[in-house]
Structures are given as C-alpha cells and as structure tokens.
Design an enzyme around this catalytic site. Structure first.
Site, PDB file in Angstrom:
ATOM      1  N   CYS A 199       1.234  -1.304  -0.271  1.00 20.85           N
ATOM      2  CA  CYS A 199       0.479  -0.605  -0.198  1.00 20.85           C
ATOM      3  C   CYS A 199       0.501   0.928   0.383  1.00 20.85           C
ATOM      4  O   CYS A 199       1.611   1.427  -1.359  1.00 20.85           O
ATOM      5  CB  CYS A 199      -0.784  -0.500   1.217  1.00 20.85           C
ATOM      6  SG  CYS A 199      -1.842   0.958   0.579  1.00 20.85           S
TER       7      CYS A 199
ATOM      8  N   HIS B 236      -3.344  -5.756   1.586  1.00 19.84           N
ATOM      9  CA  HIS B 236      -2.575  -5.737   2.245  1.00 19.84           C
ATOM     10  C   HIS B 236      -3.010  -6.590   2.999  1.00 19.84           C
ATOM     11  O   HIS B 236      -3.961  -6.989   4.040  1.00 19.84           O
ATOM     12  CB  HIS B 236      -3.469  -4.667   3.936  1.00 19.84           C
ATOM     13  CG  HIS B 236      -2.833  -3.661   3.747  1.00 19.84           C
ATOM     14  ND1 HIS B 236      -1.980  -2.777   4.465  1.00 19.84           N
ATOM     15  CD2 HIS B 236      -4.055  -2.048   3.199  1.00 19.84           C
ATOM     16  CE1 HIS B 236      -2.262  -2.068   4.157  1.00 19.84           C
ATOM     17  NE2 HIS B 236      -3.468  -0.856   3.023  1.00 19.84           N
TER      18      HIS B 236
ATOM     19  N   GLU C  20      -0.768  -8.556   5.293  1.00 21.90           N
ATOM     20  CA  GLU C  20      -0.718  -8.566   6.334  1.00 21.90           C
ATOM     21  C   GLU C  20      -2.219  -8.889   7.128  1.00 21.90           C
ATOM     22  O   GLU C  20      -1.973  -8.800   8.395  1.00 21.90           O
ATOM     23  CB  GLU C  20       0.508  -7.960   7.042  1.00 21.90           C
ATOM     24  CG  GLU C  20      -0.158  -6.247   7.303  1.00 21.90           C
ATOM     25  CD  GLU C  20      -0.299  -5.410   5.591  1.00 21.90           C
ATOM     26  OE1 GLU C  20      -0.235  -6.154   5.003  1.00 21.90           O
ATOM     27  OE2 GLU C  20      -1.309  -4.625   6.390  1.00 21.90           O
TER      28      GLU C  20
HETATM   29  N1  GLN Z   1      -3.386   7.007   1.133  1.00 16.24           N
HETATM   30  C1  GLN Z   1      -2.404   6.136   2.385  1.00 16.24           C
HETATM   31  C2  GLN Z   1      -1.174   6.629   0.711  1.00 16.24           C
HETATM   32  O1  GLN Z   1      -1.448   7.058   0.048  1.00 16.24           O
HETATM   33  C3  GLN Z   1      -1.607   4.593   2.264  1.00 16.24           C
HETATM   34  C4  GLN Z   1      -2.804   4.127   2.629  1.00 16.24           C
HETATM   35  C5  GLN Z   1      -2.439   2.673   3.254  1.00 16.24           C
HETATM   36  O2  GLN Z   1      -0.809   2.758   3.379  1.00 16.24           O
HETATM   37  N2  GLN Z   1      -3.407   1.625   3.717  1.00 16.24           N
HETATM   38  O3  GLN Z   1       0.013   6.732   1.700  1.00 16.24           O
END
Ligand code: GLN
Length: 196
Positions: free
Chosen positions: A78, A169, A171
C-alpha cells in the site's frame, strides 16, 4: 532469515506477527544501522507522505536504494508500494523510484479494513483475499514487472526480481501466501550468498 520492517507509523506490527508465524526473525527499522543485518525489508502501509519525509530525514532513503541495488529483497504494501513506484499521482510526490510503475494514490477501499475483495493470482489456484485501505491503483506497470495478482482488471501484486509490491494488505488477512512468497525471494538470495 532476518526481515526488517520500517516502523515509523502504519501497520508494521501485523507484518511482524505474520512473518514470525512463518519462522522469520523480525527487526523494527527506524535508522540506517537497523538495516545492516537484514536480509529483507518490508515497507508497510500507512501514510506514504509521512514515511517518505522520515526516510529522507533519517538517511534511510539512500540506504534503502542501496539495499535494493545489493539484491536484498523489499516488499512494499500500500503506502510501501507507493514508495517503490517510479511515478506517483493524486497528488504527485517523489518516491524511491525502484519499480517502473505509475500509481494513483487513495483509489481503492475505505479508511477502515472493513471490506474484503477477491482476485486471481499466480501464487495460488483459489482467488486471493484482498483488503484495500485507501490503496493506490497501479495505473501503468512497466514491462520489467511481473503481474502476480489482479483485482478488477488492474494489477495489485507485482514483482521485479527482488522487489515486490502489493496495493492491498496481505498482513491483515489469515492468508500468508504473499508473505511466504516474499520469504522465498529472500531465501534465494541468502542461499546464493552462502554459495559464494
Ligand atoms: N493513502 C495512503 C497513502 O497514499 C496509503 C494507504 C495505506 O497504506 N493503507 O500513503
């Protein structure tokens, strides 16, 4: 195998628990020295803008680029995937620029991990469980990337040699497939090093 997890903010604890359940040793990374003994590194979810600033302030930005150049494995989930991309949009921001892809921030899922999605992957025959928390969309994946999983026709798990990035995610689910795959990438290098 010793895996470092960037532990500035975000869900680094969940990664540590998953890795430990698979038999890996984990270490929280907050400084360049923490990286030295690591065979692999996880860049967890969280807020990529905050994480990027921390990496730059602590000298970890250059150290992580060197870690990758040495052939050591990195897995970004992410916000971590955003940090690995060469181009970041919505809004534009700089990054480590290690994987040739364009990502659009804050594209999938809600702020809480309340929805579970499923998509096809090359890592297992059944659909893979995916949790998105305002995750990025991989708008463009360069030819150097192998697409390992997709959701709604877009890549969500990509690999380039020792580098792995997921927009979801793994995890936060009970499915350890992606972490097992990451540990295999790490193990390959550890075994090569032992042969030298
Ligand atoms: N919105 C976050 C970003 O742009 C990422 C979201 C997340 O890691 N769950 O950094």
């Amino acid at each position: 195998m010793k895996i470092g997890i960037l532990a500035v903010q975000g869900d680094f604890e969940a990664h540590a628990a998953m890795l430990r359940s698979l038999g890996a040793e984990t270490v929280e990374v907050r400084a360049v020295a923490d990286l030295e003994s690591c065979d692999g590194l996880i860049l967890p979810g969280g807020e990529s803008t905050t994480q990027l600033q921390f990496l730059q302030e602590e000298g970890l930005y250059d150290a992580i680029r060197k870690f990758a150049a040495d052939g050591r494995a990195i897995f970004g989930t992410c916000a971590g995937a955003i940090l690995l991309a060469t181009e970041v949009k919505n809004p534009p921001q700089s990054s480590l620029g290690l994987m040739d892809m364009t990502v659009l921030r804050n594209a999938y899922g809600r702020q809480l991990a309340s929805d579970v999605f499923f998509g096809p992957s090359k890592l297992k025959s059944e659909p893979m469980e995916m949790v998105f928390i305002r995750g990025p969309i991989i708008e463009r994946a360069g030819n150097s990337l192998e697409i390992l999983a997709e959701y709604a026709g877009k890549p969500v798990l990509v690999q380039k040699g020792n580098l792995l990035a997921a927009t979801f995610h793994p995890e936060l689910t009970a499915d350890s497939t992606v972490h097992e795959h990451f540990l295999q990438i790490v193990a390959k290098r550890v075994m090569r090093q032992a042969e030298v």
